[in-house]
Design a protein around this motif. Structure first.
Motif, PDB file in Angstrom:
ATOM      1  N   TRP A 125       0.827  -1.202   0.000  1.00  0.00           N
ATOM      2  CA  TRP A 125       0.000   0.000   0.000  1.00  0.00           C
ATOM      3  C   TRP A 125       0.861   1.251   0.000  1.00  0.00           C
ATOM      4  CZ3 TRP A 125      -4.756   1.464  -1.055  1.00  0.00           C
ATOM      5  CH2 TRP A 125      -5.759   0.490  -1.137  1.00  0.00           C
ATOM      6  N   ALA A 126       1.982   1.208   0.691  1.00  0.00           N
ATOM      7  CA  ALA A 126       2.893   2.356   0.682  1.00  0.00           C
ATOM      8  C   ALA A 126       3.372   2.639  -0.740  1.00  0.00           C
ATOM      9  CB  ALA A 126       4.073   2.098   1.605  1.00  0.00           C
ATOM     10  N   GLN A 127       3.653   1.571  -1.499  1.00  0.00           N
ATOM     11  CA  GLN A 127       4.068   1.740  -2.886  1.00  0.00           C
ATOM     12  C   GLN A 127       2.911   2.248  -3.754  1.00  0.00           C
ATOM     13  OE1 GLN A 127       6.421  -1.593  -4.549  1.00  0.00           O
ATOM     14  NE2 GLN A 127       6.527  -2.384  -2.461  1.00  0.00           N
TER      15      GLN A 127
ATOM     16  N   SER B 221       0.394  -0.634  -9.450  1.00  0.00           N
ATOM     17  CA  SER B 221      -1.017  -0.458  -9.787  1.00  0.00           C
ATOM     18  C   SER B 221      -1.903  -1.211  -8.790  1.00  0.00           C
ATOM     19  CB  SER B 221      -1.285  -0.996 -11.191  1.00  0.00           C
ATOM     20  OG  SER B 221      -1.084  -2.407 -11.213  1.00  0.00           O
ATOM     21  N   LYS B 222      -3.193  -0.912  -8.865  1.00  0.00           N
ATOM     22  CA  LYS B 222      -4.184  -1.649  -8.073  1.00  0.00           C
ATOM     23  C   LYS B 222      -4.087  -3.147  -8.361  1.00  0.00           C
ATOM     24  CE  LYS B 222      -9.235  -2.285  -8.026  1.00  0.00           C
ATOM     25  NZ  LYS B 222     -10.524  -1.712  -8.498  1.00  0.00           N
TER      26      LYS B 222
ATOM     27  N   GLY C 145      -8.486   4.132  -0.958  1.00  0.00           N
ATOM     28  CA  GLY C 145      -9.031   2.779  -1.068  1.00  0.00           C
ATOM     29  C   GLY C 145      -9.690   2.541  -2.415  1.00  0.00           C
ATOM     30  N   PHE C 146      -9.897   1.270  -2.739  1.00  0.00           N
ATOM     31  CA  PHE C 146     -10.517   0.929  -4.006  1.00  0.00           C
ATOM     32  C   PHE C 146     -12.021   1.220  -3.944  1.00  0.00           C
ATOM     33  CE2 PHE C 146      -6.958  -2.339  -3.902  1.00  0.00           C
ATOM     34  CZ  PHE C 146      -6.076  -1.470  -4.504  1.00  0.00           C
TER      35      PHE C 146
ATOM     36  N   VAL D  98      -5.802  10.121  -9.292  1.00  0.00           N
ATOM     37  CA  VAL D  98      -4.528  10.255  -8.578  1.00  0.00           C
ATOM     38  C   VAL D  98      -4.747   9.894  -7.114  1.00  0.00           C
ATOM     39  CG1 VAL D  98      -3.490  11.999 -10.079  1.00  0.00           C
ATOM     40  CG2 VAL D  98      -4.931  12.712  -8.158  1.00  0.00           C
ATOM     41  N   ASN D  99      -3.677   9.449  -6.451  1.00  0.00           N
ATOM     42  CA  ASN D  99      -3.730   9.073  -5.045  1.00  0.00           C
ATOM     43  C   ASN D  99      -3.193  10.197  -4.164  1.00  0.00           C
ATOM     44  OD1 ASN D  99      -4.543   6.467  -5.801  1.00  0.00           O
ATOM     45  ND2 ASN D  99      -2.437   5.709  -5.864  1.00  0.00           N
TER      46      ASN D  99
END
Length: 229
Positions: free
Chosen positions: A56-58, A65-66, A129-130, A158-159
């Motif tokens: 998740w950090a990556q 990617s997801k 989150g997804f 974007v995250n």
């Protein structure tokens, strides 16, 4: 001056680790993982937790990617524990993704604090989150009534910590930077993301990790927010 409070969801309001633990204990039995050599559910959960946090950090930083996150987190966990690749249950990830978001454990005090804050402020979610998981968590945990907007990174493109998702969230809320604050558990995604965008941030640190010197405010329990606002 604060009018808008933006919350992270996982690990901040929705107790991800507790809900994941419940889910994995169920799946450990359902898939009879002892039959493929995994004798300890606790060791399985601990190994998964480490791998999931690292991936998740990556993902937060756009390095994977997801799809890569979902393909890798359990595959790596099984292999780390000595399971041969051909013995890994093929639909384990899919069943985890289906079952996990239906769990409803929140951090202690969450509903009390949200009820208090909602009377005085506009509350919003910004989540990496997804989408399908966030939507389910918000619904089954009865969180939707507290929040004016739920901003999900998959919708924005974007995250966190990208400034664009904070800009999108503030524009949607019709909020100004000086009247906004972000609350979350991730130093990189939530705190630095918000600070670099130009809004205040409060680090939710329930496990009392060492706080970086450039993080101005932290809380260890959600109910502390009732003294901040």
């Amino acid at each position: 001056m604060i009018k808008h409070i933006f919350f992270d969801l996982d690990h901040t309001i929705w107790d991800f680790d507790r809900n994941a633990r419940e889910t994995l204990l169920e799946l450990f039995d359902t898939y009879k993982l002892e039959d493929i050599g995994l004798t300890s559910a606790e060791n399985f959960i601990a190994t998964y937790t480490i791998n999931n946090h690292e991936l998740w950090a990556q993902y937060h930083l756009g390095k994977i990617s997801k799809e890569a996150l979902r393909q890798e987190r359990f595959r790596k966990t099984f292999i780390d524990l000595g399971v041969k690749p051909d013995l890994i249950p093929l639909d384990f990830e899919e069943e985890y993704v289906r079952l996990g978001p239906t769990k409803t454990n929140l951090f202690e005090g969450a509903e009390k604090v949200l009820t208090y804050l909602k009377e005085k402020y506009h509350l919003h979610i910004i989540s990496n989150g997804f989408k399908e998981a966030v939507t389910t968590k918000m619904s089954v945990s009865n969180l939707n009534p507290y929040f004016k907007n739920v901003v999900i990174s998959e919708d924005v493109g974007v995250n966190k910590p990208d400034k664009a998702i904070f800009e999108y969230a503030l524009n949607l809320a019709q909020a100004q930077k000086y009247e906004s604050v972000m609350i979350g558990d991730s130093i990189e995604a939530d705190v630095y993301g918000a600070q670099n965008f130009g809004i205040k941030a409060i680090y939710f640190n329930p496990f009392k990790a060492q706080k970086p010197s450039d993080v101005e405010q932290q809380i260890h329990h959600l109910e502390e927010l009732m003294n901040h606002f």
